[in-house]
Write a protein that holds these residues in place. Structure first.
Motif, PDB file in Angstrom:
ATOM      1  N   LYS A 109      -0.590  42.841  -6.337  1.00 15.43           N
ATOM      2  CA  LYS A 109      -0.558  43.462  -7.665  1.00 15.43           C
ATOM      3  C   LYS A 109      -1.407  42.675  -8.656  1.00 15.43           C
ATOM      4  N   VAL A 110      -1.213  41.370  -8.677  1.00 16.26           N
ATOM      5  CA  VAL A 110      -1.939  40.537  -9.638  1.00 16.26           C
ATOM      6  C   VAL A 110      -3.436  40.550  -9.346  1.00 16.26           C
ATOM      7  N   SER A 111      -3.789  40.450  -8.063  1.00 20.66           N
ATOM      8  CA  SER A 111      -5.210  40.472  -7.694  1.00 20.66           C
ATOM      9  C   SER A 111      -5.859  41.803  -8.092  1.00 20.66           C
ATOM     10  N   SER A 138     -10.937  46.989 -28.898  1.00 24.02           N
ATOM     11  CA  SER A 138      -9.592  47.461 -28.552  1.00 24.02           C
ATOM     12  C   SER A 138      -9.381  47.467 -27.042  1.00 24.02           C
ATOM     13  N   LYS A 139     -10.405  47.907 -26.298  1.00 24.56           N
ATOM     14  CA  LYS A 139     -10.291  47.937 -24.838  1.00 24.56           C
ATOM     15  C   LYS A 139     -10.196  46.532 -24.255  1.00 24.56           C
ATOM     16  N   LEU A 140     -10.949  45.594 -24.849  1.00 28.47           N
ATOM     17  CA  LEU A 140     -10.881  44.211 -24.372  1.00 28.47           C
ATOM     18  C   LEU A 140      -9.518  43.587 -24.669  1.00 28.47           C
ATOM     19  N   LEU A 141      -8.934  43.949 -25.795  1.00 29.63           N
ATOM     20  CA  LEU A 141      -7.593  43.450 -26.119  1.00 29.63           C
ATOM     21  C   LEU A 141      -6.552  44.010 -25.154  1.00 29.63           C
ATOM     22  N   LEU A 142      -6.753  45.252 -24.717  1.00 26.52           N
ATOM     23  CA  LEU A 142      -5.864  45.825 -23.695  1.00 26.52           C
ATOM     24  C   LEU A 142      -6.010  45.066 -22.371  1.00 26.52           C
ATOM     25  N   CYS A 143      -7.244  44.650 -22.067  1.00 22.41           N
ATOM     26  CA  CYS A 143      -7.475  43.847 -20.866  1.00 22.41           C
ATOM     27  C   CYS A 143      -6.700  42.528 -20.949  1.00 22.41           C
ATOM     28  N   LEU A 144      -6.693  41.922 -22.135  1.00 22.99           N
ATOM     29  CA  LEU A 144      -5.937  40.670 -22.317  1.00 22.99           C
ATOM     30  C   LEU A 144      -4.445  40.893 -22.114  1.00 22.99           C
ATOM     31  N   GLN A 145      -3.941  42.025 -22.586  1.00 19.49           N
ATOM     32  CA  GLN A 145      -2.522  42.337 -22.385  1.00 19.49           C
ATOM     33  C   GLN A 145      -2.200  42.457 -20.901  1.00 19.49           C
ATOM     34  N   LYS A 146      -3.096  43.086 -20.148  1.00 18.19           N
ATOM     35  CA  LYS A 146      -2.876  43.224 -18.702  1.00 18.19           C
ATOM     36  C   LYS A 146      -2.867  41.860 -18.020  1.00 18.19           C
ATOM     37  N   LEU A 147      -3.791  40.992 -18.435  1.00 17.19           N
ATOM     38  CA  LEU A 147      -3.845  39.661 -17.840  1.00 17.19           C
ATOM     39  C   LEU A 147      -2.595  38.860 -18.173  1.00 17.19           C
ATOM     40  N   ARG A 148      -2.109  39.020 -19.405  1.00 20.64           N
ATOM     41  CA  ARG A 148      -0.873  38.324 -19.772  1.00 20.64           C
ATOM     42  C   ARG A 148       0.296  38.828 -18.920  1.00 20.64           C
ATOM     43  N   SER A 149       0.298  40.128 -18.616  1.00 20.64           N
ATOM     44  CA  SER A 149       1.360  40.679 -17.771  1.00 20.64           C
ATOM     45  C   SER A 149       1.291  40.111 -16.355  1.00 20.64           C
TER      46      SER A 149
END
Length: 343
Positions: A109-111, A138-149
């Motif tokens: 999942k993480v990979s 905004s899209k890059l900030l969503l990417c950061l949220q995914k990485l934090r998850s």
């Protein structure tokens, strides 16, 4: 894996390899792979056809493995949209996997999420002048949220499993820094500081990532968060980050000095950390009250003495450069080569 399942998996694997590469080679030769939607539709059709066969012949675990292979091949040839589709499908299948080691599911999942973020980031940054568009930010900030998850997902494992999968935390942290640094220079630091510092805290929580080997990268995380908060005028937050960074550096130094003599590379790393701390302190004091500081070399030499011969620049030179860098940052100079800082 049974021999029949292994044969079925290998057959689908080889068929995709031949069909996909033949298609890509043909379309690149005609110059239409990046201009026409038809090749992409044909490639998507190949995946759909193979996955129908996989649904009937392979277990969910092998289907996920096959999808990850498809996505990796698409990523290599620059078909990021198709790669993301395969990764998304693999993620949905991970949610329904049964009788599989939880550590293995988390790894997949993480990979997959890391690869989705990497694909989206490359695609967004490949468009000229796109980095300053609000929609892109905004899209890059969503990417950061995914990485934090992904970091939060890894910490659902046991301590032993976290240590075994520490590379997942490191990879997510590297992606967070890669995406965050340009956003700081685009005056979006207030949106990324928390994610950057969170990734640094996650690295501190894993023994394998608290060594000298990873300290240079951890300092980059601390410094990015430090400059981000200073650029937003948050002196108290910057001071808290400085205090936390000082504590981590001193703890590393104490751990290493328990087993003398220290290797030369370890000594250099510790000296570099102490130098960065001294520069951070100077920059923070300069930002609080510029008129109170003395920039003479005699005065600065009393604040910090560079011990290691490989650090050739003077402390005065380094302090002035960092103050100028911070001035550029607060002035919105997005052309500043932020990657070339001392850490």
């Amino acid at each position: 894996m049974s021999s029949a399942a292994e044969e079925n998996f290998q057959r689908l694997h080889d068929k995709f390899h031949v069909d996909m590469h033949d298609m890509v080679k043909l379309e690149k030769h005609t110059g239409r792979i990046y201009e026409s939607g038809q090749p992409r539709v044909a490639l998507r059709g190949i995946v759909i056809q193979l996955m129908k066969i996989a649904d009937a012949q392979l277990s969910t675990e092998l289907q996920v493995k096959l999808l990850l292979y498809f996505a990796a091949e698409f990523f290599k040839c620059g078909e990021y949209a198709l790669a993301v589709e395969c990764y998304d499908t693999a993620l949905s299948k991970c949610e329904v996997m049964e009788d599989v080691d939880s550590s293995k599911v988390v790894r997949q999942k993480v990979s997959a999420i890391q690869s989705i973020v990497r694909s989206n980031s490359i695609e967004l940054n490949s468009i000229k002048y796109c980095c300053i568009a609000p929609m892109t930010v905004s899209k890059l900030l969503l990417c950061l949220q995914k990485l934090r998850s992904t970091l939060e997902t890894v910490f659902t494992l046991t301590t032993k499993q976290q240590e075994e999968n520490s590379w997942l935390i490191l990879n997510s942290s590297k992606l967070i820094l890669e995406i965050s640094q340009p956003l700081v220079w685009l005056n979006c630091g207030k949106y990324v500081t928390e994610s950057v510092f969170f990734s640094a805290i996650c690295m501190e929580s894993v023994i394998n990532l608290c060594t000298v080997r990873h300290m240079k990268f951890r300092m980059k995380l601390y410094l990015t968060a430090f400059y981000s908060t200073l650029s937003q005028g948050s002196i108290d937050e910057a001071s808290a980050i400085f205090q936390h960074t000082t504590k981590q550096c001193m703890e590393l130094k104490e751990r290493e000095e328990l087993d003398p003599p220290l290797p030369d590379k370890t000594v250099l790393c510790i000296d570099q950390c102490m130098l960065d701390l001294a520069i951070m302190r100077f920059v923070m004091e300069f930002w609080k009250d510029p008129d109170s500081l003395n920039f003479s070399s005699e005065h600065l030499d009393k604040r910090h003495v560079i011990k290691h011969a490989e650090i050739r620049r003077s402390f005065l030179d380094l302090c002035i450069c960092e103050c100028i860098r911070l001035h550029f940052l607060t002035s919105g100079n997005i052309n500043e080569p932020y990657r070339k800082r001392s850490a």
